[in-house]
Motif scaffolding. Structure first.
Motif, mmCIF file in Angstrom:
data_model
loop_
_atom_site.group_PDB
_atom_site.id
_atom_site.type_symbol
_atom_site.label_atom_id
_atom_site.label_comp_id
_atom_site.label_asym_id
_atom_site.label_seq_id
_atom_site.Cartn_x
_atom_site.Cartn_y
_atom_site.Cartn_z
ATOM 1 N N ALA A 71 37.514 50.503 37.651
ATOM 2 C CA ALA A 71 36.022 50.089 37.272
ATOM 3 C C ALA A 71 35.836 48.818 38.065
ATOM 4 N N ILE A 72 34.708 48.241 37.924
ATOM 5 C CA ILE A 72 34.262 47.109 38.518
ATOM 6 C C ILE A 72 35.010 46.043 38.141
ATOM 7 N N VAL A 73 35.556 45.071 39.034
ATOM 8 C CA VAL A 73 36.490 44.055 38.941
ATOM 9 C C VAL A 73 35.325 42.922 38.399
ATOM 10 N N PRO A 74 35.228 42.473 36.980
ATOM 11 C CA PRO A 74 34.859 41.195 36.471
ATOM 12 C C PRO A 74 35.099 39.927 37.099
ATOM 13 N N VAL A 75 34.083 39.247 37.823
ATOM 14 C CA VAL A 75 34.557 37.681 38.310
ATOM 15 C C VAL A 75 34.151 36.602 37.264
ATOM 16 N N LEU A 76 34.553 35.564 37.307
ATOM 17 C CA LEU A 76 34.085 34.532 36.447
ATOM 18 C C LEU A 76 33.726 33.303 37.563
ATOM 19 N N ASN A 113 32.119 42.921 28.016
ATOM 20 C CA ASN A 113 31.917 44.252 28.825
ATOM 21 C C ASN A 113 30.530 44.826 28.761
ATOM 22 N N SER A 114 29.803 44.883 27.581
ATOM 23 C CA SER A 114 28.546 45.320 27.506
ATOM 24 C C SER A 114 27.475 44.262 27.910
ATOM 25 N N LYS A 115 27.664 43.343 28.137
ATOM 26 C CA LYS A 115 26.652 42.308 28.641
ATOM 27 C C LYS A 115 26.677 42.164 30.098
ATOM 28 N N PRO A 116 25.859 42.096 30.753
ATOM 29 C CA PRO A 116 25.734 41.767 32.086
ATOM 30 C C PRO A 116 26.373 40.392 32.556
ATOM 31 N N ILE A 170 37.094 31.216 41.881
ATOM 32 C CA ILE A 170 36.702 32.351 41.217
ATOM 33 C C ILE A 170 37.913 33.013 40.516
ATOM 34 N N ILE A 171 37.693 33.657 39.415
ATOM 35 C CA ILE A 171 38.387 34.247 38.708
ATOM 36 C C ILE A 171 38.206 35.867 38.604
ATOM 37 N N ARG A 172 39.141 36.514 38.869
ATOM 38 C CA ARG A 172 38.950 37.893 38.894
ATOM 39 C C ARG A 172 39.840 38.808 37.659
#
Length: 466
Positions: A178-183, A219-222, A169-171
């Motif tokens: 902000a919320i940390v996006p995960v890939l 960032n604008s998409k879920p 998982i990439i953080r």
């Protein structure tokens, strides 16, 4: 206090040269200098809820065992874990008790496959290194197999850092709370390397076991978008590098001798074909005019990107372990897998009327031999090096010792000077798994070393009080 050692008869390129090499630093720096509050606090080990191995163990522990028929059990193992695990299951003691005939056939198949592999490796020995278990030998991450931090990369143009963990998982962390996006994606397994696309704040390229995952993070998409790039025999991918203007992506694999140059927007690639061992390391020069590529043997090349012609080099022992370009692109520093020395290549002529026919050679400029300072061991075989964007500091981590050696560097038009500065230590028994310098951007103009420790803790060390 700086100490120097006299060394002679060390060469790469065929000629002997007497040099005075600076030794590893003997001054220890503990603690941490002031860090701005917008630097994120990261501990990957704490943030990983489960790794793939722990999930598998938990699945096996909660499932109730049942008496499956041998054919059903082998088939299920094949679809869950692949052919090798299915063959191992067919040769197990449980299978032998249920069906000796199937167990005997599986044993004969195993022996035939083993014999064919030995014949293949005898003819092409470099193919032994295609398995992901061999990644740790060539990656820049120390103890890649065991490390909870697989890779760290700063965006070259803005304050954004990507961290890959052993859970695949990439953080993504930024300077704003902000919320940390995960890939995360099924194709993103066994992450080996990452690279942000220059001049694009949302594109991240990831090298992994089966190919290349190219993410577009909106960032604008879920959900983020992923483009999976794969080429026959070009896996596992061990290095991905964008050129400075972000138009071309170079990738290499320990399963192929070719370096691929990708036009990601068109989903096209052109191979830089060479017969020989696989390629393990890539580095674009800061001006984009050269591409450094090393192999899993003693051969490395420097490609001229205007016509893609290579200059071939060899070293005496092992292979190139790590390399770094100077900010001006005139010097290349590298370390090898078998020697405790730092080497320099120079790409500018010192003499005004020098001809290209004069032999070039890589010169040793720093002695990294293991020493004992107080109760600490420092130096030894290097794991990776990192050079800051200003060209003032060079950091080196090692395979078997837990300290980070810091050197001061000074660049002129025709010369590179290097001197020991200090060494950094972690907390307790932790050792550095990965190092990199933060890029220069609007929020940062200093030299900041980012350290991924074996505990999962990420530390920022600004060179303001050195």
């Amino acid at each position: 206090m700086v100490s120097l050692k006299d060394l002679s008869s060390y060469d790469i390129g065929g000629s002997e040269r007497i040099s005075r090499l600076c030794a590893v630093p003997v001054k220890e720096v503990t603690g941490n200098a002031y860090i701005s509050e917008y630097y994120p606090e990261i501990n990957v080990n704490r943030e990983m809820f489960n790794t793939s191995s722990s999930r598998m163990a938990s699945y096996k522990s909660v499932l109730i065992p049942v008496n499956e028929h041998i054919i059903k059990r082998i088939t299920r193992t094949f679809f869950e874990s692949g052919f090798q695990e299915a063959l191992f299951e067919a040769r197990s003691a449980q299978s032998a008790a249920q069906s000796p005939i199937i167990c005997s056939l599986a044993e004969y198949a195993h022996r035939i496959i083993d014999f064919l592999n030995k014949c293949k490796f005898m003819i092409l020995p470099h193919l032994k290194d295609q398995d992901t278990r061999c990644i740790t030998k060539y990656t820049q991450t120390r103890d890649w197999t065991k490390s909870c931090i697989r890779w760290i990369v700063w965006h070259p143009n803005c304050f954004k850092i990507a961290v890959a963990g052993s859970d695949d998982i990439i953080r993504i962390y930024k300077d704003e709370p902000a919320i940390v996006p995960v890939l995360k994606h099924p194709n993103q397994r066994s992450i080996t390397c990452m690279a942000w696309r220059p001049y694009s704040s949302s594109e991240l390229t990831v090298g992994c076991e089966d190919g290349i995952c190219h993410w577009t993070i909106e960032n604008s998409k879920p959900a983020s978008q992923i483009l999976f790039l794969k080429h026959p025999k070009h896996y596992p991918v061990i290095a991905v590098e964008w050129n400075p203007d972000g138009t071309l992506l170079a990738s290499s694999s320990i399963g192929s001798a070719d370096v691929l140059i990708w036009n990601v927007d068109m989903i096209e690639n052109s191979p830089l074909r060479r017969v020989g061992p696989s390629c393990s390391l890539l580095k674009w020069s800061p001006d984009g005019s050269s591409l450094f590529s090393s192999t899993i043997s003693n051969v490395f090349r420097v490609w001229s990107t205007d016509c893609w012609t290579p200059e071939r080099w060899t070293i005496n022992f092992g292979q190139i372990q790590s390399a770094a370009w100077s900010p001006c692109g005139k010097f290349l520093l590298f370390v090898t897998s078998e020697e405790s020395f730092l080497y320099r290549l120079q790409f500018v002529e010192e003499q005004l009327f020098a001809t290209s026919n004069l032999p070039k050679q890589a010169l040793p400029i720093a002695d990294l031999t293991k020493v004992t300072v107080g109760y600490r061991e420092l130096g030894g075989l290097p794991q990776s090096i990192a050079w800051d964007p200003h060209g003032r500091y060079l950091a080196v981590i090692f395979k078997d010792t837990s300290c980070i050696a810091i050197f001061m560097t000074s660049l002129t038009k025709f010369n590179l000077n290097i001197s020991p500065s200090c060494f950094l230590t972690g907390i307790g028994s932790e050792y550095p798994s990965f190092i990199c310098f933060q890029s220069i951007n609007r929020r940062n103009s200093d030299s900041v070393l980012t350290i991924g420790w074996s505990s999962g803790r990420i530390q920022y060390f600004p060179f303001v009080n050195i």
